[in-house]
Design a protein around this motif. Structure first.
Motif, PDB file in Angstrom:
ATOM      1  N   LEU A  78       7.615   9.588   5.828  1.00 13.39           N
ATOM      2  CA  LEU A  78       8.486   8.824   5.695  1.00 13.39           C
ATOM      3  C   LEU A  78       8.030   7.919   6.218  1.00 13.39           C
ATOM      4  N   PHE A  79       7.669   7.712   7.150  1.00  8.69           N
ATOM      5  CA  PHE A  79       7.095   7.010   8.604  1.00  8.69           C
ATOM      6  C   PHE A  79       6.076   6.464   8.220  1.00  8.69           C
ATOM      7  N   LEU A  80       5.297   7.183   7.514  1.00 10.23           N
ATOM      8  CA  LEU A  80       4.108   6.650   7.586  1.00 10.23           C
ATOM      9  C   LEU A  80       3.977   6.313   5.643  1.00 10.23           C
ATOM     10  N   TYR A  81       4.179   6.442   5.114  1.00  9.36           N
ATOM     11  CA  TYR A  81       3.820   6.180   3.845  1.00  9.36           C
ATOM     12  C   TYR A  81       5.020   5.581   2.877  1.00  9.36           C
ATOM     13  N   GLY A  82       6.350   5.801   3.306  1.00  6.44           N
ATOM     14  CA  GLY A  82       7.092   4.711   3.051  1.00  6.44           C
ATOM     15  C   GLY A  82       7.874   5.217   2.167  1.00  6.44           C
ATOM     16  N   ILE A  83       8.777   4.124   0.935  1.00  4.66           N
ATOM     17  CA  ILE A  83       9.367   5.167  -0.018  1.00  4.66           C
ATOM     18  C   ILE A  83       8.597   5.659  -1.136  1.00  4.66           C
ATOM     19  N   LYS A  84       7.518   5.574  -0.935  1.00  2.91           N
ATOM     20  CA  LYS A  84       6.651   6.416  -1.914  1.00  2.91           C
ATOM     21  C   LYS A  84       6.596   8.137  -1.532  1.00  2.91           C
ATOM     22  N   SER A  85       7.538   8.022  -0.080  1.00  2.81           N
ATOM     23  CA  SER A  85       7.179   9.368   0.342  1.00  2.81           C
ATOM     24  C   SER A  85       7.763  10.762  -0.383  1.00  2.81           C
ATOM     25  N   PHE A  86       9.080  10.690  -0.709  1.00  2.00           N
ATOM     26  CA  PHE A  86      10.235  10.727  -1.609  1.00  2.00           C
ATOM     27  C   PHE A  86       9.131  12.036  -2.627  1.00  2.00           C
ATOM     28  N   MET A  87       8.026  11.107  -3.195  1.00  5.34           N
ATOM     29  CA  MET A  87       7.665  12.065  -4.585  1.00  5.34           C
ATOM     30  C   MET A  87       6.228  12.951  -3.979  1.00  5.34           C
ATOM     31  N   PHE A  88       6.518  12.978  -2.133  1.00  5.64           N
ATOM     32  CA  PHE A  88       5.449  14.289  -1.506  1.00  5.64           C
ATOM     33  C   PHE A  88       6.341  15.196  -1.696  1.00  5.64           C
ATOM     34  N   MET A  89       8.266  15.539  -1.780  1.00  8.47           N
ATOM     35  CA  MET A  89       8.632  16.394  -2.255  1.00  8.47           C
ATOM     36  C   MET A  89       8.049  16.602  -3.626  1.00  8.47           C
ATOM     37  N   TRP A  90       7.532  16.398  -4.231  1.00  7.89           N
ATOM     38  CA  TRP A  90       7.417  16.960  -5.571  1.00  7.89           C
ATOM     39  C   TRP A  90       6.231  17.824  -5.494  1.00  7.89           C
ATOM     40  N   LEU A  91       5.666  18.202  -4.300  1.00  4.33           N
ATOM     41  CA  LEU A  91       5.170  19.390  -4.080  1.00  4.33           C
ATOM     42  C   LEU A  91       5.697  20.225  -4.469  1.00  4.33           C
ATOM     43  N   TRP A  92       6.710  20.210  -4.242  1.00  9.88           N
ATOM     44  CA  TRP A  92       7.351  21.690  -3.914  1.00  9.88           C
ATOM     45  C   TRP A  92       8.047  22.834  -5.509  1.00  9.88           C
ATOM     46  N   PRO A  93       8.803  22.386  -6.272  1.00  8.40           N
ATOM     47  CA  PRO A  93       8.819  20.649  -6.198  1.00  8.40           C
ATOM     48  C   PRO A  93      10.676  20.868  -6.227  1.00  8.40           C
ATOM     49  N   ILE A  94      10.696  19.326  -5.139  1.00  9.72           N
ATOM     50  CA  ILE A  94      12.361  19.634  -5.414  1.00  9.72           C
ATOM     51  C   ILE A  94      13.456  19.581  -6.992  1.00  9.72           C
ATOM     52  N   LEU A 150      -3.796   4.743  -3.449  1.00 12.66           N
ATOM     53  CA  LEU A 150      -2.878   4.143  -2.638  1.00 12.66           C
ATOM     54  C   LEU A 150      -4.026   2.946  -1.271  1.00 12.66           C
ATOM     55  N   GLY A 151      -2.792   1.613  -2.165  1.00  8.20           N
ATOM     56  CA  GLY A 151      -3.117   0.466  -0.915  1.00  8.20           C
ATOM     57  C   GLY A 151      -3.275   0.637   0.229  1.00  8.20           C
ATOM     58  N   PRO A 152      -3.088  -0.460   1.046  1.00 10.77           N
ATOM     59  CA  PRO A 152      -2.572  -0.548   3.096  1.00 10.77           C
ATOM     60  C   PRO A 152      -0.945  -0.689   2.457  1.00 10.77           C
ATOM     61  N   GLN A 153      -0.409   0.362   3.559  1.00 10.23           N
ATOM     62  CA  GLN A 153       1.378   0.568   3.537  1.00 10.23           C
ATOM     63  C   GLN A 153       1.127  -0.290   4.649  1.00 10.23           C
ATOM     64  N   TRP A 154       0.486  -1.023   5.874  1.00 12.64           N
ATOM     65  CA  TRP A 154       1.609  -1.318   6.551  1.00 12.64           C
ATOM     66  C   TRP A 154       0.458  -2.950   7.050  1.00 12.64           C
ATOM     67  N   THR A 190      -2.581  -1.560  11.871  1.00 12.00           N
ATOM     68  CA  THR A 190      -4.049  -0.411  11.123  1.00 12.00           C
ATOM     69  C   THR A 190      -4.839   0.784  11.469  1.00 12.00           C
ATOM     70  N   ALA A 191      -4.169   1.758  12.392  1.00  9.55           N
ATOM     71  CA  ALA A 191      -3.994   2.867  12.401  1.00  9.55           C
ATOM     72  C   ALA A 191      -3.023   3.604  11.919  1.00  9.55           C
ATOM     73  N   PHE A 192      -2.100   3.135  10.965  1.00  9.36           N
ATOM     74  CA  PHE A 192      -1.760   3.517  10.331  1.00  9.36           C
ATOM     75  C   PHE A 192      -2.385   3.623   8.753  1.00  9.36           C
ATOM     76  N   ALA A 217       6.848   2.733  17.202  1.00  9.29           N
ATOM     77  CA  ALA A 217       5.268   2.615  16.270  1.00  9.29           C
ATOM     78  C   ALA A 217       4.612   1.741  16.621  1.00  9.29           C
ATOM     79  N   PRO A 218       4.579   0.780  17.843  1.00  9.05           N
ATOM     80  CA  PRO A 218       3.713  -0.294  18.454  1.00  9.05           C
ATOM     81  C   PRO A 218       3.194   0.895  19.135  1.00  9.05           C
ATOM     82  N   GLU A 219       3.734   2.100  20.047  1.00  7.60           N
ATOM     83  CA  GLU A 219       3.313   2.842  20.637  1.00  7.60           C
ATOM     84  C   GLU A 219       2.266   3.913  20.511  1.00  7.60           C
ATOM     85  N   MET A 220       2.332   4.376  19.641  1.00  9.26           N
ATOM     86  CA  MET A 220       1.595   4.993  17.932  1.00  9.26           C
ATOM     87  C   MET A 220      -0.035   4.387  17.899  1.00  9.26           C
TER      88      MET A 220
END
Length: 624
Positions: free
Chosen positions: A67-83, A241-245, A250-252, A332-335
């Protein structure tokens, strides 16, 4: 660690173990009571227990990272299980499974394929699958909880004699928590598991609400919107998938490009393909299947499955969303300035808890996450031994014995599974690969045979056996490739296959398993007609059952065909939207996107209202 936080954690552990042991005397009346609670536990308690069992620490840390990295779209990663296999279970599979009146998933197989050689082969292979899965997951939990507690708690628990280190601190923490959880799980069976998991669910909800409330009070809208971009908040996506940040981070964006999910449209398409077949295949022989079989009747099995969906996602994502909001503002700034890798995302959860959560809330949050571990662990410890005792020992070695004897054997089987899991957990470097193999590749090999068992009358026990075995073999081959990828030419096909995310290998694994299923079926005789008639009469699935249905109809004109396929599929689509709204609703609220919060709330209320008429009213009419 403040003394208040330590006191909260110690109090939680003592209360949990005390409740588990106190209620354990109810498990002594027989195997049915030990593994299924005598089918007397109320459906809403089982639903709370089922939801609690899905609320694990390692999964929560992973969800925080994506969720931190991909934002709201990340809930679709849960479809891997699939939830959303839980949606399919809610809509029709819980009813089909509960009608069988059995104790375990492998025992259920005998009602479908009979008790001849073919039926026994299918019965044994699914029991082995269940036992191996339970051991693998216990090993995974052993590793995960040890690392989590070592980062959070202040004490060094390294055990050594002279220069010889017996257990490092991670292993000592894991052994203590596993020992405490095992005590009440082995002693009390399903009664203790459900009682403690209901308590643990309440603690997790309180922790989630407190963390979410803390972020709403302590951080402003401006602070949040200065970090995340509009694309981070956007639920829609294109093929790539385009830039989310924003350009400041840029690191993210670079990390997203290297994670293997850049072709997001293909990833979602493959997840949907896998998800459909995996969901109709039904739950794997694990704790959620045990909850369905533990309900009092068919109607309550459906209620329990629907309730699990309703109570799981909003509390869980209040916790996950709250942790991510804190991380976005303070970490986020430190990471962004560090040499960021995918593994770094796993430390977000413990870092936030360690340094950025106030006293009191920190203790409750740690108790909640500890509860998440203990509930999931105890669910596997209860489910796995059922297959050893009921499906192997009782069936093939000692079919006639007193209930007290089988319960003692159950205690021993539980202990053996825990010990094997812990033993595997000591080999930490290989456990992650093994766990990914079990959850992705091995479960991929599970899908074809378990899809066909519901929908095709001609599919038989040998088809099931060879389908499962073919999936297991190709999944094992994928595991070997993954372990040896450093030895392959980076420009060769083997290296490409070994580094491909597991989701893209699913069609290959599925194809081999399907081929094994079809060849095993066509090269052997059909299942006995009486078994097919009995199964179809009891379960009443939809699919290709015409020959069986026509024979039953000729014998009894009152037999009705199941014509609910289109209605069930429509309910599943509505249910997936309903489930998704419960995930994004708390996230949008916590990142202060109020227009989208309102949209998510309206979708949740609308789909709830629709399902009341299309699903709940139909369930209320069930008579058996």
């Amino acid at each position: 660690m403040d003394i208040i936080d330590i006191g909260i954690i110690i109090s939680y552990v003592l209360i949990t173990v005390g409740v588990g042991v106190w209620i354990s005397k109810k498990a002594s009346q027989g195997l049915d009571h030990y593994f299924l609670g005598g089918k007397s536990i109320k459906w809403y308690y089982l639903g709370l227990s089922n939801g609690s069992g899905m609320f694990d620490v390692s999964g929560t840390a992973w969800m925080v990272g994506i969720l931190f990295l991909y934002g709201i779209k990340s809930f679709m990663f849960m479809w891997l299980w699939p939830i959303w296999n839980q949606i399919f279970v809610m809509m029709f599979l819980a009813v089909w499974i509960r009608r069988s009146k059995v104790m375990t998933g492998s025992e259920w197989i005998l009602t479908r394929f009979g008790n001849d050689r073919a039926g026994k082969a299918s019965h044994i292979i699914v029991a082995i699958f269940a036992i191996v899965s339970a051991i693998g997951f216990i090993a995974y939990f052993f590793e995960g909880v040890g690392k989590f507690l070592t980062i959070i708690l202040p004490w060094d628990l390294t055990a050594q004699i002279g220069e010889l280190v017996l257990f490092n601190s991670e292993q000592s923490y894991a052994l203590i928590i596993i020992l405490l959880t095992t005590i009440y799980t082995i002693k009390g069976g399903m009664f203790s598991v459900v009682a403690t998991e209901v308590l643990q669910y309440v603690i997790m909800v309180v922790a989630g609400v407190l963390v979410a409330g803390y972020t709403l009070i302590m951080f402003t809208d401006v602070q949040i919107t200065s970090v995340i971009s509009e694309e981070w908040k956007n639920i829609f996506f294109g093929w790539e998938l385009g830039p989310q940040w924003s350009d400041k981070y840029t690191a993210f964006n670079n990390l997203i490009d290297s994670e293997g999910y850049k072709m997001f449209g293909a990833f979602i398409g493959m997840s949907l393909f896998k998800g459909f077949f995996a969901s109709i295949a039904g739950p794997t022989p694990s704790y959620d299947l045990q909850r369905i079989l533990s309900t009092k009747n068919v109607k309550e099995a459906a209620y329990m499955s629907g309730f699990t969906n309703l109570i799981l996602f909003i509390p869980r994502y209040l916790l996950i969303g709250g942790i991510v909001v804190i991380a976005l503002i303070v970490l986020a700034p430190e990471m962004n300035n560090s040499a960021l890798t995918g593994g770094d995302l796993e430390v977000i959860l413990p870092k936030v808890i360690n340094f950025h959560v106030p006293v009191g809330i920190k203790g409750l949050l740690l108790a909640g996450l500890l509860a998440a571990f203990m509930s999931t662990f105890s669910a596997f410890v209860n489910a796995g031994p059922a297959y050893i005792v009921n499906d192997i020992y009782k069936k093939y070695f000692k079919p006639e014995a007193e209930s007290s004897h089988y319960i003692k054997v159950s205690h021993l089987a539980s202990l053996v599974i825990v010990l094997l899991g812990v033993l595997m957990g000591f080999f930490a470097d290989s456990i992650n690969s093994l766990t990914l193999w079990i959850t992705s590749s091995l479960f991929g090999g599970y899908v074809a045979a378990n899809f066909l068992k519901w929908v095709w009358w001609r599919f038989n026990g040998w088809g099931y056996f060879w389908g499962m075995l073919a999936g297991l073999i190709i999944a094992s081959f994928q595991f070997v490739l993954d372990q040896n990828k450093v030895n392959f030419d980076v420009n060769g096909i083997w290296y490409q296959l070994s580094t491909l995310p597991s989701i893209y290998l699913f069609p290959i694994i599925f194809g081999f398993s399907l081929l094994g299923s079809l060849l095993g079926t066509w090269l052997t005789k059909p299942t006995d007609e009486a078994i097919l008639k009995s199964f179809y009469t009891n379960v009443r699935p939809w699919g290709w059952w015409k020959p069986v249905y026509e024979k039953l109809k000729a014998e009894d004109h009152t037999v009705q065909k199941n014509n609910d396929f289109l209605g069930d599929m429509l309910n599943c689509v509505i249910g997936i939207i309903w489930q998704s709204s419960m995930i994004v609703l708390p996230i949008y609220l916590l990142i202060r996107d109020y227009p989208k919060t309102i949209i998510a709330l309206v979708i949740f209320l609308a789909t709830t209202w629709i399902l009341k008429y299309t699903w709940l009213n139909k369930v209320n009419k069930i008579t058996d």
